[in-house]
Scaffold this active site. Structure first.
Site, PDB file in Angstrom:
ATOM      1  N   PRO A  14      32.165  34.221  59.667  1.00 14.84           N
ATOM      2  CA  PRO A  14      31.176  34.571  60.694  1.00 14.84           C
ATOM      3  C   PRO A  14      31.819  34.639  62.065  1.00 14.84           C
ATOM      4  O   PRO A  14      32.741  33.877  62.379  1.00 14.84           O
ATOM      5  CB  PRO A  14      30.169  33.416  60.610  1.00 14.84           C
ATOM      6  CG  PRO A  14      30.932  32.296  59.981  1.00 14.84           C
ATOM      7  CD  PRO A  14      31.887  32.934  59.027  1.00 14.84           C
ATOM      8  N   GLU A  15      31.359  35.570  62.873  1.00 13.85           N
ATOM      9  CA  GLU A  15      31.872  35.726  64.230  1.00 13.85           C
ATOM     10  C   GLU A  15      30.834  35.212  65.219  1.00 13.85           C
ATOM     11  O   GLU A  15      29.790  34.676  64.833  1.00 13.85           O
ATOM     12  CB  GLU A  15      32.229  37.192  64.472  1.00 13.85           C
ATOM     13  CG  GLU A  15      33.309  37.694  63.516  1.00 13.85           C
ATOM     14  CD  GLU A  15      33.739  39.131  63.789  1.00 13.85           C
ATOM     15  OE1 GLU A  15      33.604  39.599  64.945  1.00 13.85           O
ATOM     16  OE2 GLU A  15      34.202  39.797  62.845  1.00 13.85           O
ATOM     17  N   HIS A  37      26.381  22.561  45.595  1.00 17.48           N
ATOM     18  CA  HIS A  37      27.118  22.815  46.833  1.00 17.48           C
ATOM     19  C   HIS A  37      26.435  22.226  48.063  1.00 17.48           C
ATOM     20  O   HIS A  37      26.802  22.545  49.186  1.00 17.48           O
ATOM     21  CB  HIS A  37      27.308  24.322  47.019  1.00 17.48           C
ATOM     22  CG  HIS A  37      27.978  24.984  45.844  1.00 17.48           C
ATOM     23  ND1 HIS A  37      29.194  24.571  45.364  1.00 17.48           N
ATOM     24  CD2 HIS A  37      27.576  26.013  45.056  1.00 17.48           C
ATOM     25  CE1 HIS A  37      29.533  25.332  44.326  1.00 17.48           C
ATOM     26  NE2 HIS A  37      28.563  26.205  44.123  1.00 17.48           N
ATOM     27  N   ARG A  91      32.583  27.039  49.053  1.00 15.22           N
ATOM     28  CA  ARG A  91      34.047  27.050  49.089  1.00 15.22           C
ATOM     29  C   ARG A  91      34.620  25.923  49.945  1.00 15.22           C
ATOM     30  O   ARG A  91      35.815  25.718  49.977  1.00 15.22           O
ATOM     31  CB  ARG A  91      34.543  28.412  49.577  1.00 15.22           C
ATOM     32  CG  ARG A  91      34.133  29.562  48.655  1.00 15.22           C
ATOM     33  CD  ARG A  91      34.685  30.897  49.108  1.00 15.22           C
ATOM     34  NE  ARG A  91      36.130  30.950  48.981  1.00 15.22           N
ATOM     35  CZ  ARG A  91      36.858  32.015  49.330  1.00 15.22           C
ATOM     36  NH1 ARG A  91      36.255  33.090  49.824  1.00 15.22           N
ATOM     37  NH2 ARG A  91      38.160  31.993  49.200  1.00 15.22           N
TER      38      ARG A  91
END
Length: 295
Positions: A2-3, A106, A125
């Site tokens: 993400p930016e 998760h 992840r």
């Protein structure tokens, strides 16, 4: 990854739930993410009030009444859910994963607020991380001290870019993605900003400055392009590439207005231009540009 617009969208979704509120209970379901959770993480947060929820580059920072700051990074697949008191279902604030599972495997951290709201953090992840840093040490912490100016702040000016670009042999894309120069910019929005400025990503960064190191028209146009792209992306709720979602669970919409990113082989959208968008590789990342109107 993400930016800035995606992280800012998540910040705006978390702010109403966290800012001004106190942690009642905190639970972690594993010892680590990318890095281990801080020692006594849950105990240090319990009873702490969130004074402010800010963003610095791609980091979320909760400034706490205890004199510490909770620094959070989403990594590649980190996402937050929020469930306010009385709501039947949680709201998805950020989702960058390629596979969605509902079995809770998760789910790594749960934050229960005294307001009755619950914030959960999941990360398939585990590239994200959370740190607790004393406020007095925050600006000089290794994660923060080298960061450049915020692109939507008054610090990003044509003069600033020219000073940093003068004499540089690196290309414009690498220059803008260097977090020590401009904090928070990434591949998507650099490509889009360079298109607006009419500059080719592979051109040397020194093109932004005169021989005397002063800003030129390129620098002025690029600053305007960066601001325009980021503001539009935040307004649209970010860009959805895979499974990103904005604060109300809907997809971000800025990807529908990409001018060059991901448009290889398609006509240039600049009025009057007959160019076809090309893709090249720089630093292992794809760059998209129009070979006709970007020089």
């Amino acid at each position: 990854m993400p930016e800035l617009p995606e992280v800012e969208t998540v910040r705006m979704g978390l702010e109403p739930v966290l800012a001004g509120q106190t942690f009642a209970r905190v639970k972690t379901n594993r010892a680590d993410l990318r890095f281990p959770f801080p020692e006594n993480f849950a105990k240090r947060l319990k009873g702490a009030r969130v004074l402010d929820l800010a963003r610095r580059a791609k980091y979320l920072i909760a400034h706490l009444s205890t004199g510490e700051a909770l620094v959070m990074h989403l990594g590649m697949t980190g996402r937050f859910h929020v469930q306010a008191r009385g709501e039947a279902h949680p709201h998805l604030l950020g989702d960058y994963e390629t596979e969605t599972t509902d079995d809770g495997r998760h789910l790594h951290a749960v934050f229960d607020m005294e307001s009755g709201a619950r914030v959960t953090y999941a990360d398939p992840r585990r590239f994200g991380y959370m740190l607790l840093i004393p406020e007095a040490e925050l600006s000089e912490h290794a994660l923060m001290r080298g960061l450049g100016v915020e692109p939507l702040s008054g610090g990003l000016t044509a003069d600033y870019l020219a000073q940093r670009a003068a004499g540089r042999r690196s290309d414009l894309k690498a220059f803008l993605m260097d977090q020590r120069i401009v904090a928070g910019l990434g591949n998507i929005y650099v490509c889009e900003a360079l298109f607006l400025a009419g500059l080719k990503p592979s051109r040397r960064a020194a093109v932004l400055a005169t021989r005397g190191g002063k800003p030129n028209a390129h620098a002025e146009t690029l600053v305007a392009g960066i601001r325009s792209v980021l503001e539009a992306a935040i307004q649209a709720g970010g860009s959805t590439l895979r499974d990103y979602r904005k604060a109300n669970g809907e997809s971000g919409a800025f990807q529908h207005t990409f001018r060059v990113y991901g448009r290889e082989g398609e006509p240039c959208l600049r009025p009057g231009c007959q160019g076809i968008v090309r893709r090249s590789t720089q630093g292992g990342r794809s760059s998209f540009f129009c070979p006709v109107c970007q020089h």
